[in-house]
Design a protein around this motif. Structure first.
Motif, short mmCIF file in Angstrom:
data_model
loop_
_atom_site.label_atom_id
_atom_site.label_comp_id
_atom_site.label_asym_id
_atom_site.label_seq_id
_atom_site.Cartn_x
_atom_site.Cartn_y
_atom_site.Cartn_z
N UNK A 1 0.82 -1.20 0.00
CA UNK A 1 0.00 0.00 0.00
C UNK A 1 0.86 1.26 0.00
N UNK A 2 2.15 1.11 0.12
CA UNK A 2 3.04 2.27 0.20
C UNK A 2 3.04 3.04 -1.12
N UNK A 3 3.23 4.33 -1.00
CA UNK A 3 3.31 5.22 -2.14
C UNK A 3 4.60 4.95 -2.93
N UNK A 10 12.66 2.88 0.02
CA UNK A 10 12.90 1.51 0.46
C UNK A 10 13.92 0.82 -0.44
N UNK A 11 13.80 1.02 -1.75
CA UNK A 11 14.76 0.43 -2.69
C UNK A 11 16.16 0.99 -2.49
N UNK A 12 16.24 2.31 -2.29
CA UNK A 12 17.55 2.93 -2.04
C UNK A 12 18.17 2.38 -0.77
N UNK A 13 17.37 2.19 0.27
CA UNK A 13 17.88 1.65 1.53
C UNK A 13 18.45 0.24 1.35
N UNK A 14 17.85 -0.55 0.45
CA UNK A 14 18.34 -1.90 0.21
C UNK A 14 19.78 -1.90 -0.30
N UNK A 15 20.15 -0.85 -1.02
CA UNK A 15 21.49 -0.79 -1.59
C UNK A 15 22.51 -0.18 -0.64
N UNK A 16 22.05 0.39 0.45
CA UNK A 16 22.96 1.00 1.42
C UNK A 16 23.20 0.01 2.56
N UNK A 17 24.40 -0.52 2.63
CA UNK A 17 24.72 -1.52 3.65
C UNK A 17 24.98 -0.89 5.01
N UNK A 98 -2.79 2.38 6.42
CA UNK A 98 -1.33 2.23 6.34
C UNK A 98 -0.81 1.63 7.64
N UNK A 99 -0.06 0.56 7.53
CA UNK A 99 0.61 -0.03 8.69
C UNK A 99 2.00 0.59 8.76
N UNK A 100 2.06 1.76 9.39
CA UNK A 100 3.30 2.53 9.42
C UNK A 100 4.43 1.73 10.06
N UNK A 101 4.13 1.00 11.10
CA UNK A 101 5.18 0.22 11.77
C UNK A 101 5.82 -0.78 10.80
N UNK A 102 4.99 -1.47 10.05
CA UNK A 102 5.51 -2.45 9.08
C UNK A 102 6.26 -1.76 7.96
N UNK A 103 5.70 -0.67 7.43
CA UNK A 103 6.36 0.03 6.33
C UNK A 103 7.70 0.60 6.77
N UNK A 104 7.73 1.27 7.92
CA UNK A 104 8.99 1.83 8.42
C UNK A 104 9.95 0.72 8.81
N UNK A 105 9.40 -0.41 9.23
CA UNK A 105 10.22 -1.57 9.55
C UNK A 105 10.99 -2.08 8.34
N UNK A 106 10.40 -1.91 7.16
CA UNK A 106 11.10 -2.30 5.93
C UNK A 106 12.38 -1.51 5.76
N UNK A 107 12.41 -0.29 6.32
CA UNK A 107 13.61 0.54 6.24
C UNK A 107 14.58 0.22 7.36
N UNK A 108 14.14 -0.57 8.33
CA UNK A 108 14.99 -0.90 9.46
C UNK A 108 15.03 0.19 10.51
N UNK A 109 14.16 1.17 10.38
CA UNK A 109 14.19 2.30 11.31
C UNK A 109 13.86 1.87 12.73
#
Length: 136
Positions: A1-3, A10-17, A98-109
């Motif tokens: 459901x994310x914009x 999220x994609x950019x974060x995947x490439x940043x180790x 929006x499940x903000x916790x889950x979405x932000x969790x994808x970023x590891x925040x």
């Protein structure tokens, strides 16, 4: 459901180790965001529960929700920018789904913010949800 804009982050974060790089990216997102007008930094727009000063100004353009925000802390400005990509452009009903916790969790925040910053982020999400519940 994310914009789409959130998906891009999220994609950019995947490439940043390295988390330092991710923090820099969040801070850069905050720097790129226009500051909130001083006349909007009032008690009604201030978010309580944040360690730093935080203001969120909601507005609806037709049937879609948008908000502007600001903070005196650069990392928090960046978190506001991230939340804007998650919520801006949705209807109030969509905002509540929006499940903000889950979405932000994808970023590891959730795992890399201090307890105070996590509480502040939660307070911002609650404010966004509250103003949209009231708008339905």
């Amino acid at each position: 459901m994310a914009q789409t804009a959130f998906e891009d982050i999220a994609e950019d974060f995947e490439f940043l180790d390295d988390w330092e790089d991710r923090y820099r990216m969040v801070i850069e997102l905050g720097r790129d965001m226009d500051p909130l007008a001083e006349e909007l930094k009032v008690p009604a727009t201030k978010v309580e529960g944040c360690a730093s000063q935080v203001w969120l100004f909601p507005n609806w353009q037709g049937k879609t929700f948008h908000f502007d925000g600001d903070s005196d802390a650069m990392i928090v400005r960046g978190l506001i920018a991230v939340l804007r990509t998650l919520y801006n452009g949705l209807s109030p009903a969509e905002v509540l789904k929006v499940d903000a916790r889950a979405e932000l969790g994808r970023l590891g925040l959730n795992d890399h913010l201090s307890a105070q910053r996590s509480n502040g982020l939660r307070a911002m999400v609650e404010r966004i949800r509250d103003v949209n519940e009231a708008h339905i």
